[in-house]
Design a protein around this motif. Structure first.
Motif, PDB file in Angstrom:
ATOM      1  N   LEU A 135       0.816  -1.222   0.000  1.00 40.93           N
ATOM      2  CA  LEU A 135       0.000   0.000   0.000  1.00 40.93           C
ATOM      3  C   LEU A 135       0.847   1.269   0.000  1.00 40.93           C
ATOM      4  N   SER A 136       2.149   1.124  -0.111  1.00 40.97           N
ATOM      5  CA  SER A 136       3.035   2.292  -0.127  1.00 40.97           C
ATOM      6  C   SER A 136       2.669   3.227  -1.273  1.00 40.97           C
ATOM      7  N   PRO A 137       2.581   4.545  -1.016  1.00 48.42           N
ATOM      8  CA  PRO A 137       2.214   5.494  -2.083  1.00 48.42           C
ATOM      9  C   PRO A 137       3.294   5.651  -3.141  1.00 48.42           C
ATOM     10  N   SER A 138       4.517   5.258  -2.835  1.00 46.24           N
ATOM     11  CA  SER A 138       5.604   5.444  -3.798  1.00 46.24           C
ATOM     12  C   SER A 138       5.961   4.164  -4.549  1.00 46.24           C
ATOM     13  N   SER A 139       5.945   3.017  -3.852  1.00 49.60           N
ATOM     14  CA  SER A 139       6.392   1.779  -4.499  1.00 49.60           C
ATOM     15  C   SER A 139       5.409   0.620  -4.369  1.00 49.60           C
ATOM     16  N   GLY A 140       4.264   0.836  -3.738  1.00 45.39           N
ATOM     17  CA  GLY A 140       3.298  -0.232  -3.544  1.00 45.39           C
ATOM     18  C   GLY A 140       2.594  -0.623  -4.836  1.00 45.39           C
ATOM     19  N   ILE A 141       2.295  -1.924  -4.966  1.00 44.18           N
ATOM     20  CA  ILE A 141       1.683  -2.422  -6.195  1.00 44.18           C
ATOM     21  C   ILE A 141       0.274  -1.855  -6.395  1.00 44.18           C
ATOM     22  N   ILE A 142      -0.436  -1.599  -5.300  1.00 42.81           N
ATOM     23  CA  ILE A 142      -1.797  -1.052  -5.422  1.00 42.81           C
ATOM     24  C   ILE A 142      -1.749   0.343  -6.039  1.00 42.81           C
ATOM     25  N   ASN A 143      -0.833   1.176  -5.541  1.00 36.66           N
ATOM     26  CA  ASN A 143      -0.729   2.527  -6.086  1.00 36.66           C
ATOM     27  C   ASN A 143      -0.114   2.546  -7.475  1.00 36.66           C
ATOM     28  N   ASP A 144       0.666   1.520  -7.805  1.00 35.48           N
ATOM     29  CA  ASP A 144       1.150   1.413  -9.186  1.00 35.48           C
ATOM     30  C   ASP A 144      -0.029   1.248 -10.144  1.00 35.48           C
ATOM     31  N   VAL A 145      -1.015   0.452  -9.733  1.00 38.77           N
ATOM     32  CA  VAL A 145      -2.220   0.267 -10.550  1.00 38.77           C
ATOM     33  C   VAL A 145      -3.037   1.562 -10.591  1.00 38.77           C
ATOM     34  N   VAL A 146      -3.122   2.240  -9.438  1.00 34.91           N
ATOM     35  CA  VAL A 146      -3.866   3.508  -9.376  1.00 34.91           C
ATOM     36  C   VAL A 146      -3.253   4.530 -10.329  1.00 34.91           C
ATOM     37  N   LYS A 147      -1.918   4.634 -10.336  1.00 33.45           N
ATOM     38  CA  LYS A 147      -1.238   5.577 -11.230  1.00 33.45           C
ATOM     39  C   LYS A 147      -1.365   5.147 -12.687  1.00 33.45           C
ATOM     40  N   GLY A 150      -4.423   6.426 -14.259  1.00 31.95           N
ATOM     41  CA  GLY A 150      -4.501   7.869 -14.384  1.00 31.95           C
ATOM     42  C   GLY A 150      -4.859   8.652 -13.145  1.00 31.95           C
ATOM     43  N   PHE A 151      -4.848   8.026 -11.973  1.00 36.47           N
ATOM     44  CA  PHE A 151      -5.187   8.733 -10.737  1.00 36.47           C
ATOM     45  C   PHE A 151      -3.940   8.989  -9.907  1.00 36.47           C
ATOM     46  N   GLU A 152      -4.074   9.917  -8.957  1.00 39.85           N
ATOM     47  CA  GLU A 152      -2.981  10.211  -8.043  1.00 39.85           C
ATOM     48  C   GLU A 152      -2.855   9.089  -7.007  1.00 39.85           C
ATOM     49  N   PRO A 153      -1.631   8.743  -6.585  1.00 38.07           N
ATOM     50  CA  PRO A 153      -1.455   7.691  -5.565  1.00 38.07           C
ATOM     51  C   PRO A 153      -2.130   8.081  -4.252  1.00 38.07           C
ATOM     52  N   VAL A 154      -2.617   7.084  -3.530  1.00 35.60           N
ATOM     53  CA  VAL A 154      -3.332   7.296  -2.271  1.00 35.60           C
ATOM     54  C   VAL A 154      -2.498   6.735  -1.129  1.00 35.60           C
ATOM     55  N   PHE A 155      -2.338   7.533  -0.086  1.00 35.80           N
ATOM     56  CA  PHE A 155      -1.611   7.081   1.108  1.00 35.80           C
ATOM     57  C   PHE A 155      -2.626   6.402   2.033  1.00 35.80           C
ATOM     58  N   PHE A 156      -2.933   5.136   1.764  1.00 33.65           N
ATOM     59  CA  PHE A 156      -3.998   4.426   2.472  1.00 33.65           C
ATOM     60  C   PHE A 156      -3.768   4.362   3.976  1.00 33.65           C
ATOM     61  N   LEU A 157      -2.517   4.217   4.392  1.00 25.23           N
ATOM     62  CA  LEU A 157      -2.215   4.069   5.820  1.00 25.23           C
ATOM     63  C   LEU A 157      -1.835   5.394   6.482  1.00 25.23           C
ATOM     64  N   GLY A 158      -1.857   6.462   5.725  1.00 21.98           N
ATOM     65  CA  GLY A 158      -1.522   7.764   6.301  1.00 21.98           C
ATOM     66  C   GLY A 158      -2.591   8.810   6.077  1.00 21.98           C
ATOM     67  N   ASN A 159      -3.686   8.409   5.436  1.00 17.13           N
ATOM     68  CA  ASN A 159      -4.796   9.319   5.177  1.00 17.13           C
ATOM     69  C   ASN A 159      -5.930   8.989   6.135  1.00 17.13           C
ATOM     70  N   GLU A 160      -6.357   9.971   6.939  1.00 16.83           N
ATOM     71  CA  GLU A 160      -7.364   9.713   7.974  1.00 16.83           C
ATOM     72  C   GLU A 160      -8.718   9.321   7.386  1.00 16.83           C
TER      73      GLU A 160
END
Length: 303
Positions: A135-147, A150-160
């Motif tokens: 779930l890492s916003p920089s190297s996580g596989i989930i955010n790789d799919v999000v990017k 065409g969307f901005e990466p999400v900080f799942f564990l750091g966003n309230e």
């Protein structure tokens, strides 16, 4: 004669009672004897003085806790996360059980069952590290799919905002495989003649599920629902502790992690015990209520 029969029955059952002794002894040592520590909730507890010499302050610890500005949000977070987990923990296993019930190939069915059961046997220490990585916003596989879409990466564990839902989804992913076993067992108990009658009446697979399968599962679903009420204040310490950070305290801090910080990190033992006692009293009431409802609507009772 009746008396001798009763004596023989008790002698036959004696080995079973002896087998219970280790569990009873461990329960007394680790569950009942520590109850004496509840008195700390009514003291200004100082470890060097101990329970007997610490000053008694009545309900001051409870007043202090209830006056804390973030205590209401801790209660809300606990209930909100726990209720979402209960709902997802009922719906997802039922759907998966229904889908697996339709699988014809036994080999494929067993493979799927093994795959979905596996996360249940992993601790949150291991899964926490895995989730932090994927779930890492920089190297996580989930955010790789999000990017990638065409969307901005999400900080799942750091966003309230996202953190509570991340807890619910990851907890459901870990637990639903084991819960599916219960509903698969309920499916096997449904009278097969009902399906034959439904087929004769022209019911397709969807209508068989709607009018035979789901009503047949209803008693166990009702039972699991009412029994889950006792867990409303248990939002999962192990999971939250391994995933949360100060950035998400506002939406992810629950009673158990709040007690951990008060008692072990800040050494406010009396205050932490007061919060734990408050939770235990409410949980006890919920358990009594759930057992009453289980008996009322599902015919299940412990005693």
């Amino acid at each position: 004669m009746i008396r001798s029969a009763a004596v023989r029955k008790r002698l036959r059952e004696l080995p079973l009672h002896i087998m219970l002794l280790p569990g009873v002894i461990l329960t007394i040592i680790f569950s009942y004897i520590p109850i004496g520590g509840i008195v700390i909730a009514f003291q200004k507890f100082v470890p060097s003085k101990g329970v007997f010499d610490s000053k008694w302050i009545g309900f001051d610890n409870f007043r202090y806790v209830f006056d804390l500005p973030n205590f209401s949000s801790v209660i809300w977070n606990t209930v909100f996360i726990a209720v979402l987990k209960i709902i997802a923990g009922l719906i997802v296993p039922i759907i998966v059980a229904l889908l697996l019930n339709e699988v014809v190939s036994k080999g494929f069915k067993r493979t799927i069952q093994t795959v979905i059961y596996f996360p249940y046997f992993l601790s949150w220490v291991i899964l926490g590290g895995i989730l932090i990585d994927i779930l890492s916003p920089s190297s996580g596989i989930i955010n790789d799919v999000v990017k990638l879409i065409g969307f901005e990466p999400v900080f799942f564990l750091g966003n309230e905002h996202w953190f509570p839902f991340t807890l619910v989804i990851s907890d459901t992913w870990k637990e639903f495989g084991y819960s599916t076993i219960i509903y698969l067992a309920a499916l096997t108990a449904i009278d097969q003649h009902l399906y034959e009658a439904a087929i004769v009446d022209g019911a397709n697979r969807w209508k068989q599920t709607l009018y035979v399968t789901l009503p047949g599962m209803l008693p166990i679903v009702t039972l699991m629902t009412v029994l889950s009420l006792g867990n409303v204040l248990n939002a999962g310490f192990d999971q939250v502790f391994n995933l949360y950070s100060p950035m998400v305290y506002s939406s992810g801090d629950i009673i158990d992690t709040f007690v951990y910080r008060l008692g072990l990190l800040q050494a406010q033992y009396g205050v932490a015990t007061a919060v734990g006692l408050f939770k235990s009293v409410i949980a006890f009431g919920l358990i009594v209520l759930s057992n009453f409802l289980a008996n009322r609507f599902a015919g299940y009772r412990i005693f």
